[in-house]
Design a protein around this motif. Structure first.
Motif, PDB file in Angstrom:
ATOM      1  N   ALA A 102      17.126 -15.472  -5.911  1.00  0.00           N
ATOM      2  CA  ALA A 102      15.710 -15.828  -5.805  1.00  0.00           C
ATOM      3  C   ALA A 102      14.864 -14.601  -5.465  1.00  0.00           C
ATOM      4  CB  ALA A 102      15.522 -16.911  -4.749  1.00  0.00           C
ATOM      5  N   PHE A 103      15.371 -13.765  -4.559  1.00  0.00           N
ATOM      6  CA  PHE A 103      14.643 -12.543  -4.200  1.00  0.00           C
ATOM      7  C   PHE A 103      14.508 -11.635  -5.408  1.00  0.00           C
ATOM      8  CE2 PHE A 103      14.354  -8.283  -2.182  1.00  0.00           C
ATOM      9  CZ  PHE A 103      13.211  -8.493  -1.435  1.00  0.00           C
ATOM     10  N   GLU A 104      15.568 -11.545  -6.198  1.00  0.00           N
ATOM     11  CA  GLU A 104      15.516 -10.743  -7.423  1.00  0.00           C
ATOM     12  C   GLU A 104      14.478 -11.307  -8.396  1.00  0.00           C
ATOM     13  OE1 GLU A 104      17.072  -7.994  -8.428  1.00  0.00           O
ATOM     14  OE2 GLU A 104      18.440  -7.642  -6.758  1.00  0.00           O
ATOM     15  N   TYR A 105      14.414 -12.631  -8.475  1.00  0.00           N
ATOM     16  CA  TYR A 105      13.418 -13.267  -9.356  1.00  0.00           C
ATOM     17  C   TYR A 105      12.007 -12.939  -8.876  1.00  0.00           C
ATOM     18  CZ  TYR A 105      10.747 -16.906 -11.756  1.00  0.00           C
ATOM     19  OH  TYR A 105       9.814 -17.577 -12.523  1.00  0.00           O
ATOM     20  N   LEU A 125      11.033 -10.312  -7.141  1.00  0.00           N
ATOM     21  CA  LEU A 125      10.745  -8.912  -7.454  1.00  0.00           C
ATOM     22  C   LEU A 125      10.412  -8.728  -8.930  1.00  0.00           C
ATOM     23  CD1 LEU A 125      13.508  -6.974  -5.445  1.00  0.00           C
ATOM     24  CD2 LEU A 125      11.093  -7.223  -4.851  1.00  0.00           C
ATOM     25  N   ALA A 126      11.185  -9.390  -9.791  1.00  0.00           N
ATOM     26  CA  ALA A 126      11.015  -9.225 -11.238  1.00  0.00           C
ATOM     27  C   ALA A 126       9.672  -9.768 -11.721  1.00  0.00           C
ATOM     28  CB  ALA A 126      12.151  -9.912 -11.984  1.00  0.00           C
ATOM     29  N   LEU A 150       5.454  -9.445  -0.226  1.00  0.00           N
ATOM     30  CA  LEU A 150       5.387 -10.183  -1.478  1.00  0.00           C
ATOM     31  C   LEU A 150       4.674 -11.506  -1.252  1.00  0.00           C
ATOM     32  CD1 LEU A 150       9.065  -9.354  -2.273  1.00  0.00           C
ATOM     33  CD2 LEU A 150       7.170  -8.641  -3.752  1.00  0.00           C
ATOM     34  N   GLY A 151       3.612 -11.727  -2.003  1.00  0.00           N
ATOM     35  CA  GLY A 151       2.832 -12.949  -1.882  1.00  0.00           C
ATOM     36  C   GLY A 151       3.263 -13.982  -2.907  1.00  0.00           C
ATOM     37  N   LEU A 152       3.507 -15.201  -2.449  1.00  0.00           N
ATOM     38  CA  LEU A 152       3.976 -16.277  -3.317  1.00  0.00           C
ATOM     39  C   LEU A 152       2.927 -17.381  -3.384  1.00  0.00           C
ATOM     40  CD1 LEU A 152       7.566 -16.637  -1.783  1.00  0.00           C
ATOM     41  CD2 LEU A 152       6.740 -14.915  -3.402  1.00  0.00           C
TER      42      LEU A 152
END
Length: 211
Positions: free
Chosen positions: A92-95, A97-98, A147-149
Motif C-alpha cells: 500500500a505504501f508503494e502504491y 508513492l507511485a 504524503l496527503g491522502l
C-alpha cells in the motif's frame, strides 16, 4: 516497535537531500499521525479510522518519527495529543508513492504547469518535502516526506491497508521528558532506515536523492 539510540542512527542517515526515513520490513511500513483523543482513541481501539474521522479532507501521513514530533509538538499541540504509529502494508505504501503528485509545481517532474495541474486533478495523493527537524525542533538540511491522502485512497488507507494501529502517546511523553531534560545521549527513537525505492522512474518522479 524497535528503538535505537538516536545518536547511533544519525551516524548512518544522510545529512542532506530528499530522503525517506522509515521503520519498515518486507511486508510493512510504519507511518505516524496525531489526532485529538476522540479520533485517536477510536483508531487505536478498532484498528481502523472511523467515528469522528473526516473522509472529506486530506489526511497526511509521515514515515519519519522526528518529523512527526516536530509537527505535533511531541503530542502537546491542541488536537494532536494522541500520537499513532500505524503499521501499513508495504504494498500500500508503494502504491501511495507511485501515485503521489507534488503539491507544488516541479519542473523536473512535469514539463509545464498544465501537465502538473492535470496530474493533480487525477491523483488522490499529494507529495510534500519539508525541512526535517531534530529532537529540539532544530531545522535540518535533510528533507522529510509527508504524503496527503484523499477520496478513494483515503478510504482504502483507513479501512483496508492498515495492519495495526498503536497509541504511542505514553512513549512520546517519556521521550519528550528526556529531550526536555537535555538527555539526548540516552534518547532512543524508533529505528529508521533509508527506505529503498527500487523503481528508477519512481525515484526520479519523487525527487529522491537517496533510496
Amino acid at each position: 516497535m524497535q528503538l535505537q539510540l538516536l545518536n547511533e542512527q544519525q551516524l548512518r542517515w544522510p545529512q542532506q537531500g530528499k530522503v525517506i526515513l522509515a521503520q519498515y520490513d518486507d511486508s510493512s511500513v510504519t507511518v505516524y499521525q496525531a489526532y485529538c483523543p476522540s479520533i485517536g482513541h477510536y483508531a487505536a481501539k478498532h484498528g481502523h479510522f472511523g467515528g469522528e474521522f473526516s473522509f472529506n479532507r486530506m489526511s497526511w501521513i509521515k514515515p519519519n518519527f522526528l518529523w512527526m514530533m516536530y509537527r505535533c509538538g511531541w503530542g502537546l499541540k491542541t488536537s494532536q495529543e494522541v500520537v499513532l504509529a500505524i503499521k501499513l502494508k508495504r504494498s500500500a505504501f508503494e502504491y501511495i508513492l507511485a501515485n503521489a503528485v507534488s503539491s507544488s509545481f516541479d519542473s523536473h517532474a512535469y514539463p509545464d504547469q498544465q501537465s502538473w495541474q492535470q496530474a493533480v486533478a487525477n491523483s488522490d495523493v499529494r507529495l510534500q518535502w519539508d525541512p526535517d527537524h531534530g529532537p529540539l525542533g532544530e531545522k535540518l538540511s535533510r528533507r522529510a516526506i509527508q504524503l496527503g491522502l484523499r477520496a478513494d485512497v483515503l478510504m482504502q488507507y483507513a479501512h483496508d491497508w492498515i495492519i495495526e494501529i498503536n497509541d504511542i502517546s505514553p512513549l512520546v511523553a517519556q521521550l519528550y521528558q528526556q529531550v526536555a531534560l537535555g538527555q539526548l545521549d540516552a534518547l532512543q527513537t524508533p529505528l529508521e532506515q533509508v527506505y529503498q525505492v527500487q523503481n528508477r522512474q519512481l525515484v526520479d518522479s519523487l525527487g529522491l536523492d537517496f533510496g
